[in-house]
Design a protein around this motif. Structure first.
Motif, PDB file in Angstrom:
ATOM      1  N   PRO A   1       1.415  11.848-112.805  1.00 42.97           N
ATOM      2  CA  PRO A   1       1.861  11.201-111.566  1.00 42.97           C
ATOM      3  C   PRO A   1       2.437  12.160-110.532  1.00 42.97           C
ATOM      4  O   PRO A   1       2.578  11.788-109.364  1.00 42.97           O
ATOM      5  N   ALA A   2       2.738  13.393-110.934  1.00 44.75           N
ATOM      6  CA  ALA A   2       3.275  14.372-109.989  1.00 44.75           C
ATOM      7  C   ALA A   2       2.202  15.009-109.125  1.00 44.75           C
ATOM      8  O   ALA A   2       2.504  15.665-108.124  1.00 44.75           O
ATOM      9  N   VAL A   3       0.930  14.829-109.491  1.00 48.30           N
ATOM     10  CA  VAL A   3      -0.177  15.481-108.788  1.00 48.30           C
ATOM     11  C   VAL A   3      -0.655  14.598-107.640  1.00 48.30           C
ATOM     12  O   VAL A   3      -0.902  13.404-107.824  1.00 48.30           O
ATOM     13  N   ASP A   4      -0.820  15.197-106.463  1.00 49.32           N
ATOM     14  CA  ASP A   4      -1.319  14.483-105.297  1.00 49.32           C
ATOM     15  C   ASP A   4      -2.837  14.529-105.190  1.00 49.32           C
ATOM     16  O   ASP A   4      -3.474  13.547-104.817  1.00 49.32           O
ATOM     17  N   ILE A   5      -3.414  15.707-105.488  1.00 49.15           N
ATOM     18  CA  ILE A   5      -4.846  15.947-105.300  1.00 49.15           C
ATOM     19  C   ILE A   5      -5.384  16.698-106.511  1.00 49.15           C
ATOM     20  O   ILE A   5      -4.764  17.663-106.976  1.00 49.15           O
ATOM     21  N   GLY A   6      -6.528  16.264-107.020  1.00 53.60           N
ATOM     22  CA  GLY A   6      -7.218  16.994-108.076  1.00 53.60           C
ATOM     23  C   GLY A   6      -8.452  17.668-107.505  1.00 53.60           C
ATOM     24  O   GLY A   6      -9.110  17.134-106.609  1.00 53.60           O
ATOM     25  N   THR A   7      -8.767  18.850-108.012  1.00 54.61           N
ATOM     26  CA  THR A   7      -9.980  19.543-107.595  1.00 54.61           C
ATOM     27  C   THR A   7     -10.485  20.380-108.765  1.00 54.61           C
ATOM     28  O   THR A   7      -9.983  20.254-109.883  1.00 54.61           O
ATOM     29  N   LEU A   8     -11.492  21.226-108.520  1.00 53.91           N
ATOM     30  CA  LEU A   8     -12.187  21.909-109.605  1.00 53.91           C
ATOM     31  C   LEU A   8     -12.251  23.410-109.384  1.00 53.91           C
ATOM     32  O   LEU A   8     -12.249  23.894-108.248  1.00 53.91           O
ATOM     33  N   GLY A   9     -12.371  24.146-110.487  1.00 58.10           N
ATOM     34  CA  GLY A   9     -12.554  25.587-110.428  1.00 58.10           C
ATOM     35  C   GLY A   9     -13.418  26.051-111.581  1.00 58.10           C
ATOM     36  O   GLY A   9     -13.556  25.354-112.597  1.00 58.10           O
ATOM     37  N   VAL A  10     -13.993  27.234-111.415  1.00 62.60           N
ATOM     38  CA  VAL A  10     -14.817  27.863-112.444  1.00 62.60           C
ATOM     39  C   VAL A  10     -14.408  29.327-112.526  1.00 62.60           C
ATOM     40  O   VAL A  10     -14.274  29.998-111.488  1.00 62.60           O
ATOM     41  N   GLU A  11     -14.234  29.840-113.728  1.00 60.98           N
ATOM     42  CA  GLU A  11     -13.911  31.256-113.866  1.00 60.98           C
ATOM     43  C   GLU A  11     -15.089  32.101-113.377  1.00 60.98           C
ATOM     44  O   GLU A  11     -16.239  31.865-113.736  1.00 60.98           O
ATOM     45  N   ILE A  12     -14.793  33.090-112.549  1.00 56.85           N
ATOM     46  CA  ILE A  12     -15.830  33.955-111.991  1.00 56.85           C
ATOM     47  C   ILE A  12     -16.295  34.951-113.046  1.00 56.85           C
ATOM     48  O   ILE A  12     -15.482  35.637-113.666  1.00 56.85           O
TER      49      ILE A  12
ATOM     50  N   ALA B   1       2.235  21.797 -96.753  1.00 55.48           N
ATOM     51  CA  ALA B   1       3.076  20.608 -96.570  1.00 55.48           C
ATOM     52  C   ALA B   1       3.827  20.236 -97.846  1.00 55.48           C
ATOM     53  O   ALA B   1       4.531  19.226 -97.875  1.00 55.48           O
ATOM     54  N   GLY B   2       3.669  21.034 -98.903  1.00 54.93           N
ATOM     55  CA  GLY B   2       4.380  20.769-100.143  1.00 54.93           C
ATOM     56  C   GLY B   2       3.687  19.807-101.081  1.00 54.93           C
ATOM     57  O   GLY B   2       4.288  19.351-102.066  1.00 54.93           O
ATOM     58  N   MET B   3       2.427  19.502-100.821  1.00 59.18           N
ATOM     59  CA  MET B   3       1.684  18.615-101.707  1.00 59.18           C
ATOM     60  C   MET B   3       1.189  19.403-102.922  1.00 59.18           C
ATOM     61  O   MET B   3       0.945  20.611-102.847  1.00 59.18           O
ATOM     62  N   ARG B   4       1.040  18.712-104.034  1.00 65.44           N
ATOM     63  CA  ARG B   4       0.621  19.376-105.271  1.00 65.44           C
ATOM     64  C   ARG B   4      -0.868  19.153-105.517  1.00 65.44           C
ATOM     65  O   ARG B   4      -1.353  18.016-105.524  1.00 65.44           O
ATOM     66  N   ILE B   5      -1.572  20.263-105.742  1.00 67.26           N
ATOM     67  CA  ILE B   5      -2.990  20.235-106.085  1.00 67.26           C
ATOM     68  C   ILE B   5      -3.160  20.884-107.453  1.00 67.26           C
ATOM     69  O   ILE B   5      -2.764  22.029-107.655  1.00 67.26           O
ATOM     70  N   ASP B   6      -3.730  20.149-108.395  1.00 63.81           N
ATOM     71  CA  ASP B   6      -4.059  20.718-109.704  1.00 63.81           C
ATOM     72  C   ASP B   6      -5.570  20.895-109.808  1.00 63.81           C
ATOM     73  O   ASP B   6      -6.343  20.119-109.227  1.00 63.81           O
ATOM     74  N   VAL B   7      -5.969  21.919-110.541  1.00 64.09           N
ATOM     75  CA  VAL B   7      -7.364  22.332-110.621  1.00 64.09           C
ATOM     76  C   VAL B   7      -7.854  22.205-112.054  1.00 64.09           C
ATOM     77  O   VAL B   7      -7.327  22.853-112.964  1.00 64.09           O
ATOM     78  N   GLU B   8      -8.860  21.361-112.261  1.00 63.01           N
ATOM     79  CA  GLU B   8      -9.499  21.235-113.570  1.00 63.01           C
ATOM     80  C   GLU B   8     -10.608  22.287-113.653  1.00 63.01           C
ATOM     81  O   GLU B   8     -11.440  22.411-112.737  1.00 63.01           O
ATOM     82  N   LEU B   9     -10.616  23.058-114.724  1.00 62.04           N
ATOM     83  CA  LEU B   9     -11.614  24.113-114.893  1.00 62.04           C
ATOM     84  C   LEU B   9     -12.849  23.550-115.586  1.00 62.04           C
ATOM     85  O   LEU B   9     -12.746  22.883-116.619  1.00 62.04           O
ATOM     86  N   VAL B  10     -14.009  23.799-114.996  1.00 61.89           N
ATOM     87  CA  VAL B  10     -15.283  23.334-115.546  1.00 61.89           C
ATOM     88  C   VAL B  10     -16.173  24.536-115.827  1.00 61.89           C
ATOM     89  O   VAL B  10     -15.833  25.672-115.499  1.00 61.89           O
ATOM     90  N   ALA B  11     -17.335  24.276-116.426  1.00 61.51           N
ATOM     91  CA  ALA B  11     -18.155  25.370-116.956  1.00 61.51           C
ATOM     92  C   ALA B  11     -18.992  26.077-115.906  1.00 61.51           C
ATOM     93  O   ALA B  11     -19.289  27.267-116.046  1.00 61.51           O
TER      94      ALA B  11
END
Length: 244
Positions: free
Chosen positions: A120-131, A211-221
């Motif tokens: 519930p602390a997360v405002d926005i979810g997004t994605l990342g991939v290890e380079i 603006a102080g919003m929290r974005i967490d990044v889910e790592l995908v393949a």
């Protein structure tokens, strides 16, 4: 959570004009994206567009479309207008923004963006991939996310940049611009003015962090293929022709 998947689509691409309607294996590209989103099973899927021809193509293939203004500066602004029109009673709790130029995106990848909102602390979810390719580390067209590890598969975003960062030994992460917003976070985000770092890096998501919003990044393949050039389009045609 009640989820709405919105796919912004506009015809005014400078590198590949008219790309939402580009034919891939017998269907317009935007229809492939809508189909992948529907396969995720997360909720209602709607294409938000400013072009009647796009809306007609989407509806002709069994998907939903909503018309939006032509003067939006970003996909976030377009999906907020669409959300307000589609759900005036504010029943939708989360909105997933899937770019309209990802015709080969896996449904599981779309679902992964929603996972961080379980906190519930997360405002926005997004994605990342290890380079893994060295040239991507220094390519300014590859946006990197700098984050603090929360677990083996998730980061808390601290910064997004076109530069090579962070410095020193360790992994770098390629950011994938697919977002899941809490409704309240999207409303707050689009009401904010462009921020200094957003304007400097030309990365809209920095507005939220500033603006102080929290974005967490889910790592995908892997990074889904984004169609920006004629070469990308041919690659997408090859991939989806094999699946047809």
């Amino acid at each position: 959570m009640t989820t709405l998947i919105l796919i912004p689509a506009r015809m005014a691409s400078t590198r590949l004009p008219g790309k939402p309607l580009a034919d891939i294996a017998g269907l317009p590209m935007i229809v492939h994206v809508a189909a992948r989103a529907a396969e995720s099973g997360l909720g209602r899927v709607v294409v938000a567009t400013d072009t009647e021809a796009v809306a007609q193509a989407v509806r002709a293939n069994g998907f939903e479309a909503v018309m939006t203004r032509v003067d939006h500066q970003s996909g976030s602004d377009r999906i907020f207008e669409a959300l307000s029109a589609l759900d005036p009673e504010a029943r939708v709790e989360t909105v997933i923004n899937v770019q309209g130029d990802l015709p080969t995106v896996e449904p599981a990848t779309i679902a992964a963006a929603l996972a961080p909102l379980a906190d519930p602390a997360v405002d926005i979810g997004t994605l990342g991939v290890e380079i893994s390719r060295e040239e991507e580390r220094t390519n300014p067209n590859v946006v990197k996310v700098v984050g603090s590890p929360l677990s083996r598969g998730r980061l808390r975003a601290l910064y997004f940049t076109r530069a090579t960062a962070p410095w020193g030994e360790g992994p770098h992460y390629h950011h994938i611009g697919l977002y899941a917003y809490r409704r309240s976070a999207l409303a707050r985000f689009v009401a904010l003015p462009p921020s200094p770092l957003e304007q400097r890096e030309r990365l809209e998501q920095l507005r939220a962090l500033e603006a102080g919003m929290r974005i967490d990044v889910e790592l995908v393949a892997s990074v889904p293929l984004g169609v920006d050039t004629p070469e990308d389009l041919e690659r997408a045609r090859e991939i989806l022709s094999r699946k047809a």
